[in-house]
Design a protein around this motif. Structure first.
Motif, PDB file in Angstrom:
ATOM      1  N   TYR A  11      61.062 -16.266  63.413  1.00  0.00           N
ATOM      2  CA  TYR A  11      60.962 -17.697  63.570  1.00  0.00           C
ATOM      3  C   TYR A  11      59.726 -18.312  63.897  1.00  0.00           C
ATOM      4  O   TYR A  11      59.458 -18.057  65.146  1.00  0.00           O
ATOM      5  CB  TYR A  11      62.384 -18.456  63.987  1.00  0.00           C
ATOM      6  CG  TYR A  11      62.238 -19.772  63.673  1.00  0.00           C
ATOM      7  CD1 TYR A  11      63.090 -20.187  62.550  1.00  0.00           C
ATOM      8  CD2 TYR A  11      61.515 -20.950  64.706  1.00  0.00           C
ATOM      9  CE1 TYR A  11      63.040 -21.634  62.152  1.00  0.00           C
ATOM     10  CE2 TYR A  11      61.903 -22.321  64.160  1.00  0.00           C
ATOM     11  CZ  TYR A  11      62.618 -22.669  63.142  1.00  0.00           C
ATOM     12  OH  TYR A  11      62.541 -24.003  62.604  1.00  0.00           O
ATOM     13  N   LYS A  26      60.102 -21.937  60.281  1.00  0.00           N
ATOM     14  CA  LYS A  26      60.775 -21.256  59.247  1.00  0.00           C
ATOM     15  C   LYS A  26      60.756 -19.821  59.589  1.00  0.00           C
ATOM     16  O   LYS A  26      60.161 -19.210  60.373  1.00  0.00           O
ATOM     17  CB  LYS A  26      59.726 -21.148  58.189  1.00  0.00           C
ATOM     18  CG  LYS A  26      60.057 -20.604  57.025  1.00  0.00           C
ATOM     19  CD  LYS A  26      59.100 -20.638  55.688  1.00  0.00           C
ATOM     20  CE  LYS A  26      59.367 -19.509  54.601  1.00  0.00           C
ATOM     21  NZ  LYS A  26      58.539 -19.395  53.627  1.00  0.00           N
ATOM     22  N   TRP A  27      61.865 -18.993  59.211  1.00  0.00           N
ATOM     23  CA  TRP A  27      62.181 -17.795  59.452  1.00  0.00           C
ATOM     24  C   TRP A  27      61.288 -17.065  58.481  1.00  0.00           C
ATOM     25  O   TRP A  27      61.311 -17.155  57.322  1.00  0.00           O
ATOM     26  CB  TRP A  27      63.409 -17.257  59.127  1.00  0.00           C
ATOM     27  CG  TRP A  27      64.596 -17.637  60.316  1.00  0.00           C
ATOM     28  CD1 TRP A  27      65.088 -18.452  60.484  1.00  0.00           C
ATOM     29  CD2 TRP A  27      64.700 -16.795  61.518  1.00  0.00           C
ATOM     30  NE1 TRP A  27      65.697 -18.595  61.800  1.00  0.00           N
ATOM     31  CE2 TRP A  27      65.638 -17.375  62.317  1.00  0.00           C
ATOM     32  CE3 TRP A  27      63.890 -15.695  62.145  1.00  0.00           C
ATOM     33  CZ2 TRP A  27      65.945 -16.959  63.468  1.00  0.00           C
ATOM     34  CZ3 TRP A  27      64.303 -14.991  63.233  1.00  0.00           C
ATOM     35  CH2 TRP A  27      65.336 -15.674  63.945  1.00  0.00           C
ATOM     36  N   TYR A  46      52.356 -22.236  55.752  1.00  0.00           N
ATOM     37  CA  TYR A  46      53.446 -22.924  55.917  1.00  0.00           C
ATOM     38  C   TYR A  46      53.098 -24.395  56.981  1.00  0.00           C
ATOM     39  O   TYR A  46      53.699 -25.081  56.723  1.00  0.00           O
ATOM     40  CB  TYR A  46      54.691 -22.188  56.373  1.00  0.00           C
ATOM     41  CG  TYR A  46      55.941 -22.824  56.560  1.00  0.00           C
ATOM     42  CD1 TYR A  46      56.729 -23.029  55.537  1.00  0.00           C
ATOM     43  CD2 TYR A  46      56.123 -23.463  57.756  1.00  0.00           C
ATOM     44  CE1 TYR A  46      57.835 -23.938  55.788  1.00  0.00           C
ATOM     45  CE2 TYR A  46      57.331 -24.054  58.011  1.00  0.00           C
ATOM     46  CZ  TYR A  46      58.274 -24.251  56.832  1.00  0.00           C
ATOM     47  OH  TYR A  46      59.298 -24.907  57.081  1.00  0.00           O
TER      48      TYR A  46
END
Length: 190
Positions: A11, A26-27, A46
């Motif tokens: 994560y 985010k994972w 991301y």
């Protein structure tokens, strides 16, 4: 990296977001990447909004992870050989993969010891004797029975005398000097 039920995941948030009171992140499934460069590229992509607002590349924060050995990861970094490690482990059965993790973390302290992964794998192959968690309650005694059989130590001894051989005592001696057992996995002391 082969995808399995125990897929390594991280994560990924950022220190900037965390310091602002947010756990936004985010994972990331490591089986989606072939190397660390691809992984980091996706992480920065991301979190690109943080880059755009601050003008600096965000400082990634690994807030949680699954199925990644502690010696490969910290809150702020992933070891450069992580993907090579998982590639090597993906070719092993579950017992052998567990033994390799034990060997790396508890026996030789890899990667902190500075050895290359290939050298570590060679040392593991020399040291690892197998998993002994089967019929016996004590892995050391189970290994000792196998050791006595494999070495032929009692071959030629009359059966009536063989019954008096104390496997438990002999096993204690083997493991005092020469062998080590971790969770049923037996290694030759190096």
């Amino acid at each position: 990296m082969k995808n399995s039920k125990n897929t390594p995941k991280i994560y990924v948030g950022t220190y900037g977001m965390y310091n602002s009171g947010s756990l936004f992140g985010k994972w990331f499934d490591l089986s989606d990447y072939s190397d660390a460069q691809e992984f980091y590229k996706d992480c920065y992509e991301y979190h690109r909004n943080e880059f755009l607002s601050s003008g600096c590349r965000p400082e990634l924060m690994f807030q949680d992870w699954e199925y990644i050995p502690a010696f490969m990861i910290s809150e702020s970094s992933l070891h450069q050989d992580t993907f090579k490690y998982f590639e090597a482990v993906s070719e092993m059965d579950d017992d052998r993969a567990e033994a390799f993790e034990i060997y790396c973390s508890d026996i030789i302290s890899w990667p902190a010891n500075g050895n290359e992964l290939e050298e570590t794998l060679e040392g593991f192959e020399e040291a690892y004797q197998g998993y002994y968690g089967g019929a016996f309650k004590d892995p050391k005694t189970e290994f000792t029975y196998q050791y006595v059989e494999d070495t032929g130590m009692l071959s030629g001894v009359p059966e009536t005398l063989e019954r008096y051989f104390d496997y438990e005592a002999f096993g204690r001696d083997l493991f005092l000097e020469g062998y080590t057992e971790y969770n049923g996995h037996v290694f030759i002391d190096i």
